[in-house]
Every structure is written in C-alpha cells, then in structure tokens.
Write an enzyme that holds these catalytic residues in place. Structure first.
Site, PDB file in Angstrom:
ATOM      1  N   ARG A 169      -1.028  -7.321  12.289  1.00 49.91           N
ATOM      2  CA  ARG A 169      -2.510  -6.618  13.266  1.00 49.91           C
ATOM      3  C   ARG A 169      -3.236  -8.188  13.597  1.00 49.91           C
ATOM      4  O   ARG A 169      -3.208  -7.563  14.944  1.00 49.91           O
ATOM      5  CB  ARG A 169      -3.566  -6.503  11.776  1.00 49.91           C
ATOM      6  CG  ARG A 169      -3.253  -5.098  11.072  1.00 49.91           C
ATOM      7  CD  ARG A 169      -4.118  -4.712  10.899  1.00 49.91           C
ATOM      8  NE  ARG A 169      -4.260  -2.897  10.141  1.00 49.91           N
ATOM      9  CZ  ARG A 169      -4.914  -2.308   9.936  1.00 49.91           C
ATOM     10  NH1 ARG A 169      -6.013  -2.502   9.575  1.00 49.91           N
ATOM     11  NH2 ARG A 169      -4.435  -1.462   9.352  1.00 49.91           N
ATOM     12  N   ARG A 222      -0.756   1.301  12.940  1.00 53.04           N
ATOM     13  CA  ARG A 222      -0.897   1.093  12.055  1.00 53.04           C
ATOM     14  C   ARG A 222      -1.388   0.206  11.034  1.00 53.04           C
ATOM     15  O   ARG A 222      -1.771  -0.207   9.854  1.00 53.04           O
ATOM     16  CB  ARG A 222      -2.394   0.896  11.970  1.00 53.04           C
ATOM     17  CG  ARG A 222      -4.075   0.918  13.671  1.00 53.04           C
ATOM     18  CD  ARG A 222      -5.110   1.336  13.610  1.00 53.04           C
ATOM     19  NE  ARG A 222      -5.383   2.740  13.120  1.00 53.04           N
ATOM     20  CZ  ARG A 222      -6.045   2.735  12.163  1.00 53.04           C
ATOM     21  NH1 ARG A 222      -6.041   2.350  11.052  1.00 53.04           N
ATOM     22  NH2 ARG A 222      -6.451   4.054  11.384  1.00 53.04           N
ATOM     23  N   HIS A 223       0.186   1.323  10.774  1.00 46.89           N
ATOM     24  CA  HIS A 223       0.004   1.068   8.971  1.00 46.89           C
ATOM     25  C   HIS A 223       1.069   0.598   8.922  1.00 46.89           C
ATOM     26  O   HIS A 223       1.883   1.384   9.523  1.00 46.89           O
ATOM     27  CB  HIS A 223      -0.360   2.416   8.060  1.00 46.89           C
ATOM     28  CG  HIS A 223      -1.684   2.754   8.110  1.00 46.89           C
ATOM     29  ND1 HIS A 223      -2.444   3.354   8.532  1.00 46.89           N
ATOM     30  CD2 HIS A 223      -2.505   2.674   7.215  1.00 46.89           C
ATOM     31  CE1 HIS A 223      -3.462   3.922   8.475  1.00 46.89           C
ATOM     32  NE2 HIS A 223      -4.024   3.405   7.912  1.00 46.89           N
ATOM     33  N   GLU A 229       0.799   3.864   0.426  1.00 52.44           N
ATOM     34  CA  GLU A 229      -0.534   5.323   1.392  1.00 52.44           C
ATOM     35  C   GLU A 229       0.965   6.489   2.546  1.00 52.44           C
ATOM     36  O   GLU A 229       1.367   5.079   3.565  1.00 52.44           O
ATOM     37  CB  GLU A 229      -0.906   4.388   2.334  1.00 52.44           C
ATOM     38  CG  GLU A 229      -2.476   4.714   2.824  1.00 52.44           C
ATOM     39  CD  GLU A 229      -3.412   4.278   3.856  1.00 52.44           C
ATOM     40  OE1 GLU A 229      -4.099   4.462   4.342  1.00 52.44           O
ATOM     41  OE2 GLU A 229      -3.326   2.858   3.512  1.00 52.44           O
ATOM     42  N   ARG A 241       0.710  -0.941  -0.223  1.00 54.37           N
ATOM     43  CA  ARG A 241      -0.413  -0.731   0.275  1.00 54.37           C
ATOM     44  C   ARG A 241       0.727   1.086   0.343  1.00 54.37           C
ATOM     45  O   ARG A 241       2.014   1.903   1.328  1.00 54.37           O
ATOM     46  CB  ARG A 241      -0.711  -0.294   1.278  1.00 54.37           C
ATOM     47  CG  ARG A 241      -1.640  -0.983   1.862  1.00 54.37           C
ATOM     48  CD  ARG A 241      -2.948  -0.786   0.651  1.00 54.37           C
ATOM     49  NE  ARG A 241      -3.776  -2.524   0.014  1.00 54.37           N
ATOM     50  CZ  ARG A 241      -4.899  -2.914   1.153  1.00 54.37           C
ATOM     51  NH1 ARG A 241      -5.060  -2.489   2.304  1.00 54.37           N
ATOM     52  NH2 ARG A 241      -4.886  -3.955   1.091  1.00 54.37           N
ATOM     53  N   GLU A 274     -10.100  -3.392  13.125  1.00 54.46           N
ATOM     54  CA  GLU A 274     -10.414  -4.099  12.147  1.00 54.46           C
ATOM     55  C   GLU A 274      -9.307  -5.299  12.180  1.00 54.46           C
ATOM     56  O   GLU A 274      -8.300  -5.051  11.861  1.00 54.46           O
ATOM     57  CB  GLU A 274     -10.419  -2.908  10.792  1.00 54.46           C
ATOM     58  CG  GLU A 274     -11.807  -3.606   9.791  1.00 54.46           C
ATOM     59  CD  GLU A 274     -10.420  -3.869   8.223  1.00 54.46           C
ATOM     60  OE1 GLU A 274     -10.001  -3.422   7.440  1.00 54.46           O
ATOM     61  OE2 GLU A 274     -10.123  -4.994   8.109  1.00 54.46           O
ATOM     62  N   SER A 314     -11.391  -8.306   6.493  1.00 56.85           N
ATOM     63  CA  SER A 314     -12.460  -7.848   5.481  1.00 56.85           C
ATOM     64  C   SER A 314     -12.975  -8.691   4.669  1.00 56.85           C
ATOM     65  O   SER A 314     -11.926  -9.363   4.107  1.00 56.85           O
ATOM     66  CB  SER A 314     -12.395  -6.478   4.611  1.00 56.85           C
ATOM     67  OG  SER A 314     -13.046  -5.325   4.805  1.00 56.85           O
TER      68      SER A 314
END
Lengths: 555, 555
Positions: B529, B320-321, B314, B312, B475, B478
């Site tokens: 996670r 969290r990333h 991002e 990612r 989370e 998904s």
C-alpha cells in the site's frame, strides 16, 4: 531392580527438587519482605516516594538526571546522577542497611547496583533497602543512581569499572515471585530437543551445577529463553548473517524481491507440501522460491535475491529439520559459465563466515561458553576446496570409513556419507566449508542443466552444472545452473517422469516458451543451518526465533 | 439494439484484431527471413560464423572485445569493440543492406544497434543483415559491436550519444515469433483489474494508440509484465522503500527478527484466517506478527522490526486487498510516552517518502508517464499533521460532505469517511500524509492501551494510545501502545468478549505473567500500500511481485 543410570537420574531429580524447594522458599521470603515494605506509609518512611511499583515514570525522577543505556555508561558519568531502565537480577542482602543486585539490558550488558541506607539526603531508608532487594528477579525497573567507581572491578558484570548507587528504584513491570525458568537455567545447554509432550527430566546430572532444561521447557518459557545471553547472542549473529548476505549481493547488483508463500500448485514434487483450502480451491505453501526466482530472471531482473520463509510438510523430528525455515536465495544471469554462480555463492558464504568472525567475536564467545565447539575452519583465500562429486566419492572410498569403500559416482550421497566425507575433507584440507560440484543427474531435479561436455560418471550417468555447499559436514546450500531452453526443459521434465501438462509445471514451462530467457543459475541457503552449523549448535532449532516442528506450533 | 458503448468497444475490438493480424503477418515474414538466412552455408556466406542461434557464447567473441553492461556505456568506449548481452526490440529494415534495432537491459536502459552490410573485414553479409533484423523481439542476444557516435542523438533510446555497429550477433534464447503480450502493450496502463476468468476486452479505446491489456493478461504473461519499464520502475521503488525502512530503524537500534507464518491458534480474531491440516492437528497462517513482536519485547530484544508475509483469508476483490502481502512491522520499548512510538513511525515513513523522492526520481517519472497522478504532498518538517480521532471527526462534520455531518467521536471511521477526511486534510493542510491519533477503544483490539488520563469521547467511550497513518486518504499503518500489565490485559480481553482461556490468548497472556514486560508499542505498515498509494497507482496489485487474490494464485 533399577539400573544404575535410572538411579543416577533419580538422585539428580531429587537434588533438583530440593533446589527448587529452596528457591521457592527464597522467593516466598522475598515476597514477605516486599509485602512488609509495602505496608510502610509515607509517615513511617521518609523515603517512601523513592521506591515502589509504578505504571510509568512520569514525574518520578530528578530533572538533572540523565537517562542512560547500560552499554553507554562510561567514565564520563562518574559522580553524575543517571536514570537506568533494566531487568533486575541476582539481588543479595549484605546487611539490613545494604543490598546488591545487577541491572541487565541490551542482551547481556550488566552493571552492579548498590542500595545503601542513608539518613542524609537523598534519604534511603532500611525499608527501602529491604524492598529493593526483595524485588522479584526479571522485573523491569527504573532507577535513579549516582555513578561511582567501585573499590575493585566488578567481575560478575560486563560494566566492571562503574557501579550505581541507587537513590530511587521503581518496579515498572513485576516478574512473578517464581519464574518458570530462571535466567541461569535458561543459559544452560539444553538437554533434550525432543518435542514429545511426555515428561522429560529437566536435569543434566553430569555437567551442570545449575540444572538444565529441555527445549520444551525453554519454549514454554519463551521470554526467559530469549532473555538468556546465549539466545541473545545467537539472535544477534543471525541478524549479522542476514546483513552480510544482503550487503554482499547488493554491492554486486542483486535486487531483492519477495516470492509468494501461497501458490496454486505443488510444483516441486508434491510429497512434502502443506495444502490448505483456498476459497473453494486448494492452495499450497511454497517449498522454495525456485520457480519465482526464475520468473524474475525471465522478467529481466538480471540478478535477484530473496530472504523469506519456506515450508516443508516433512514429518522429520530431527535436529536438522523444521517445517518452516528461512531461505536465503539468489538467482542470476550467466554470461559464460555456471561457475559465475558458484563463485558468487562461495563468495557470499565466505563473506558471511569471515564477517561474523570479525563482527560477532563477543557473541560467538558467549555461545561457545554454553555450547563448546571446535573453531569453524575456513579455507585460506585462493585455497577454497571444490571437489567434483566423483572426486568426493573417490576420496570417501579411498580415505573414508570402510563401509563407504564402494560408494558410486552416479548415486546421491546419504547423510552418513556426507558426514564421513566432511571428516576426510577437514583432516585433508583443513576446512569446514567446501563445495561438491557436478552432481550426477540422478541426484538433481529436472531443472538442473546438464554439463555441456556431456561428461558421464559411473554407469553412463551425465553430470550436471549443480553443486552443494557444506559446513561442518552438513549441507547448507544447493544450487547450480538451470535449463533456460524450453525444448530442453520439457525433455528433462519428461525424462524425470513428470507430466509437462501437470499443474504448476505447465505454467512454469509456458514462461520459458513466452520469451527468450537468458542462461541463469542460483542457489538456496538455509539461514538457520548456516547459523547453527557455523556455531556448532546441537540443533537447528536453537538458531530459529520460533522453531516449527511437526509437534510444535507454539509459541 | 446495441448501446453506443458496446458499438465503440466492438469497433475497438475489430481494430485490435486487425492490428494483431498485421503483427502476425509481420512475425511470419520475419520467421521466413530467418529460415532463409539459416539455410545459408558457410560457403555461401562469408559471415556465417558471425551470427546465428547459439546455446552459449564460449569462443565466439574477439579477445580484445570488452564485455559491457548498457548502463556503463560511455564516451570512453567510442571506437572500441564491446560485447553486449541484452533483449532485442524494435527492429526495422532500412534497406537490404542496413537494419536498426534496440538493445535493452537493466530495466529500461536501451541503446541503438545498427547492422550494415560490409564487404571489408569485419565482413557483414546481406544475409546477416536480414537474419538480424528478423530476430524475434524479446529474444536474448549477445552482440559484438564497434561503439560509434551517432549523427544525431538517438531520442528513442536512453543511451542517446552512442550507437553500436554490430559485427556479430547471436541469439542465446529466442522469443516466440508471436508474443503473448508485446512490451508496448505491457507498458500501457492496465484497463481491468478484475480477476474474473470471464473474457474481458484487452482494449482501451479512448486513451491508447497501443492497445492496453487487463491484469489477467498481464499476469498470464508474467515475463512480459515484469519486463515493462513501468513494472521495473515499481519494483525498484519497492526495493528502495524496504531499504529506507530498514536503514532508518537499524540506525536507531532496531533489530530485525522473523516471526513465524505457521501458528497454532487463530489468535487475533478467527474470521479471516487461513487454516490448514498440520500432522493431524490444525495450523493457521499468521494475520500479523503482533503477538510475536510483543514476545520479542518480553524476551528483552528492546526494539525490533520485521519484514515478511502476512495472510488474510478475506474474500475481498478490491484494488486495496490481497490475501498475502508484505508487512513492515516494528515494536519498541517505551520510556515515557507512547508518542515515542508514534514519532519513530512517523519518522520512518517521512524518511521513506523523502528518500524515494530523492533516490527514485527517474523511476517515479517512468511510473507517472503510464499512471499519471498528482504529486504526493508531504508536510514541511515541523509541520506534521497529527489530529486526534475526535478532531478528525469534527473536521469531517464541519468541513466534509454533508453526508458525514453526524459522524460520532466514539465510532470507527468507514472507508468513505477516511476518503472524505483525506480530501479535507489535503486542502486544509496541504499534505497527503497524516496521523489520526487517540482512537476510541471501540475501534481497537484488546491489546490497545487506554489513555492514562481516562479521557473519553462521545458516549463515555475511553480513548486509546493508538493511531492510524494515512497516505492519499487511505490507511497505510496501524499502531499504538500495547498493554504490558497482565492484570489489565486480562480485563481488556474479557471486556472485548474474548475468553482468556481460549487457544492462543491463553499462551499470549501467559507470557506477560511469566516475566516483567516493559511498556511498549509499535505499528504495522502495509508495504504494497505504501508503494501503491505513494505512486497513486490504481491498484495495490501493481505494487506486488505476484499479487494473491481470492481468485488468483498463479503465477
């Protein structure tokens, strides 16, 4: 004037065209039949609720019908009502009252289905028979059927002793009336592995009664490519190779870890590395987990392995190369000698080769039926073939083709040399799997540990505690002992003409200076190659799930 | 004027400086001792061949000495001579005739070593005693020793009932005299997870008697970071999570596959995707294996899983990333209902959570000693918590903080909402693990299957057969049912404002048009996670082997 080869291929193309036309007509006829059947209303057709297109099967089946997977079907189901979900293939009409087809699932498990008109309950109308035999091949269907013993074994199906007498048949997901590639074509040997976008003949005139397609056509029809029994079998064998690799190592105290793909420096030689913009800086895709495996050892993890993608930005369009492939890597502490590493690697590969022979006999047979190859010869236990590099070169000089009469002990082997050596080894030692050890330092990267005895070959070149493994004449593994002393490591880095202060190298060296790192070694195996060469496949691309080449990134 | 916090931190810094100075002096003294010892010749020192630096241990040890790993040491070794290879730590001098240290291996297994001068065979000289206690901590050594029962249990070591009376000690790989980070510091809770290159205080003034370091310092001393008992324990737990994931799925007929990392189109929304030059074209790094999992289903693989890196791009610098992380993904055919998928995913996560509780009790305790956290609460069997999205929002409105009194059933949850909901769920249902199901279509990508009953929430927004799983309010998964009908899929693609002819989407749609694809669904789990939130770690970066953030690509 055209040359005869061109004429032959033209003829073949014409033949294929005619065949395609015939198939299109057949498909059209089937579509017409289906359309006609669909017109039928419940008033016309007392079986109308027993067949048709449905988005789901909720409420469609009898309460007493048992949902069964095709591989689980056995004698105990005879005269019982079952529900089967599967792909439909090879429908044929026997008469207006009767049709046959096959249901396929779980790779290549098939069972015969019969749909027969019946005026008694459960009612099967002629319209239903027509509709069912008109279903497009490769549609996903759910049927309710009575299990019966056939009059004679069904040779075309894997389930030979049972057949399904269909009383309900629903299409859950319809295939198009014309497939981009039929299952029969998908299961033919691929005729052209070029990724060129130029049109290629999909026809293999000499060998096949069913036309064969190019790799390009296969990958453009990825679902059909994957549904072919041969690709299902290859995928299953690949899974087993990974399992055998993992279980052998876990049993010996190895711990899995995940090296990163994104790295900050093109640390292992910058030539064939992918580069990408990374938040205003530059990142690289890892060409191997080499440095990270060693960091794990420095970090006290003792014995590690990894299974994951590695990347090579090499513009090589051959049957042996891919830009992304799966590496099976190990690294371990050494107690006494680097041969501990060699033995673990030899052990795991023999475990894999013997394991798939045992566990995947059916799958191997399925592959060989499409891609015939000589059996893969393994050494008898205790008779493993390990040659030093110098011994291998001597063998090549003395017993190989005359063009290799002057190969040197201090220069790396070429691919043609490797192939020729493999032939000599096979005929002399009766094995397709062997080890070449003690490579000269000229043929190894800076981290390769020089042999303790200071032995030299050729023109005073020292040998290393490093080796390659071969399968069917092709390299499948590179490994050896690594330098763990930072002083020695820096000297070797300099000797190889690399700047110890350059990006990546500096941080690598720093790890060995930061703590005491025990002696260690390891190796990297190309998973795709192990599968492909064991099976004697014509291209490593057949062993990959989604082969990546300089010309192909899709699907 | 300085604020009090700054003063406190200045004081702490001074204290740390003094400590470092002291450690440097200690190290220097040790180095001097070692140098003096090295001067000794064999004539001076009858034990000279019993200790020293050695590149390998060939020929050094007695024939009758048994090579033992520390975890295998037991009563049966008492009075026997053993060889142990390990890291040396915590040396201290008792007198000129006696010294102690610990040997550590296999994560956090330690045993006490005693080196005692002896004029009888086996001779241990005072020089040898001095040299051994002067060995730099974190050097890798090999010792020969007699195993004895200590006078009282050694509380500082994991092996409490045995100690090693050293008769030979060789340094195979020396650590530097001054470590970049000591093991004690490495095992303190990390005080700062920022990747900023700006200098940060390595000191945690309030909690620690041993200074604590920043993540930056940890990663710059990767070998010591990894050697810390807490990181060894986290790595071991992570391995177990993967094993539990794999075994649960394999037992249920799932087959592993490897999706590609290099892809030809930014198919799942182009925003956060890494791009790279690829032989004159552009390539992308996969953000998830979503499309490829579905291709496997279309290709007849029935039930698949994958474990591998996803990327990612991002620019999120949070706990969290990460820009590269490990995805645990599954995809499976659905027979009757998407709940089959939900149940498998819930089952595998419960299997993982219960499994590590059973198998990793020691490792979990090691982690909690450094990073204390509340126990991770699991639902009792049969009392799993599954709320619809609308139910969850209602709960939040009615029992959550007042700021969430007006959350809507047709809009996605924010991270603060998720956290608040987790608190409510924990106090109401006594679990840290729960499912939120039936997300509104507004909160889901185009491939999410709309609920059959055409149920709507809020302002007429339809709900989907899609869900998220949570662990400690965050989370971790998904998933849901995917659309398998190409007509429906194209309509949803258009409804989401995506061009069905765009790169990647076109090829994706083509697969569903090319064959009949059965109903299917799946989910993606973030491995990092799962590990981090289960353990209640302050950052997901602690759970990764080599965390990748927008600011860090090294080591």
């Amino acid at each position: 004037m055209e040359d005869p080869a061109a004429t032959t291929s033209k003829k073949a193309a014409k033949k294929a065209e005619a065949k395609a036309k015939k198939e299109a007509q057949k498909a059209e006829r089937a579509a017409q039949l289906a359309a006609a059947a669909a017109k039928a209303t419940l008033e016309d057709d007392p079986a109308a609720d027993r067949y048709g297109d449905r988005p789901s099967t909720t409420g469609l089946f009898s309460d007493d019908a048992e949902e069964v997977e095709i591989p689980s079907l056995d004698e105990s189901h005879i005269d019982k009502t079952v529900i089967v979900r599967a792909w439909l293939q090879n429908s044929r009409v026997q008469s207006a009252k009767m049709g046959f087809f096959e249901l396929r699932k779980s790779g290549n498990w098939s069972v015969q289905g019969i749909v027969m008109a019946s005026e008694q309950e459960p009612i099967v109308s002629r319209r239903m028979v027509k509709w069912v035999v008109g279903i497009n091949p490769e549609s996903f269907v759910a049927v309710e059927a009575k299990v019966k013993r056939p009059l004679e074994p069904i040779k075309a199906c894997r389930v030979q002793g049972l057949e399904l007498h269909i009383t309900k048949c629903y299409v859950l997901a319809s295939a198009p009336s014309m497939l981009g590639m039929t299952l029969a074509v998908a299961n033919q040997p691929i005729v052209n592995f070029s990724d060129e976008k130029a049109p290629v003949s999909d026809v293999q005139p000499d060998k096949a009664t069913v036309p064969a397609a190019s790799m390009l056509t296969h990958l453009d029809n990825i679902a059909m490519h994957k549904r072919s029994p041969v690709q299902q079998a290859i995928a299953d064998i690949r899974i087993e190779v990974k399992k055998l690799f993992r279980s052998y190592l876990e049993d010996r105290g190895f711990k899995e870890f995940e090296p990163p793909c994104l790295i900050g420096a093109a640390s292992e030689g910058g030539g064939n590395v992918f580069r990408l913009p990374y938040f205003g800086e530059e990142a690289f895709l890892a060409q191997s987990p080499q440095f990270y495996k060693q960091f794990e050892i420095a970090g006290g993890r003792e014995r590690v392995f990894s299974i994951g993608p590695v990347f090579r930005a090499e513009n090589s369009n051959t049957a042996r190369h891919m830009t992304e492939f799966t590496g099976l890597d190990i690294e371990m502490e050494i107690k006494q000698s680097y041969t501990e590493v060699r033995d673990v690697l030899e052990g795991v590969l023999l475990h894999i080769f013997r394991g798939i022979q045992d566990r995947c006999a059916d799958a191997i047979a399925t592959v060989k039926a499409v891609y015939p190859s000589e059996p893969f010869l393994l050494p008898e236990p205790g008779k493993e073939v390990r040659l030093t590099f110098a011994e291998a070169q001597k063998l090549l000089r003395e017993e190989g083709p005359s063009e290799f009469a002057n190969v040197r002990d201090d220069e790396d082997m070429s691919t043609p040399q490797e192939k020729a050596l493999g032939e000599v080894v096979r005929s002399k030692f009766n094995t397709d799997f062997y080890v070449i050890d003690k490579f000269p330092e000229t043929a190894r990267p800076f981290y390769a540990k020089i042999d303790d005895t200071a032995a030299t070959v050729g023109d005073g070149v020292r040998v290393t505690n490093a080796f390659d493994f071969f399968a069917r004449n092709q390299e499948i593994l590179s490994g050896g002992q690594r330098i763990n002393d930072p002083v020695e490591l820096e000297a070797r880095i300099r000797a190889k003409g690399v700047d110890p202060e350059s990006a990546g190298i500096k941080e690598y060296l720093a790890v060995f200076r930061s703590v005491g790192v025990p002696a260690h070694g390891g190796g990297g195996i190309g998973l795709d190659r192990v599968v492909a060469w064991y099976l004697g496949l014509p291209s490593v691309h057949l062993a990959a799930y989604y082969p990546r080449t300089p010309k192909r990134l899709s699907p």
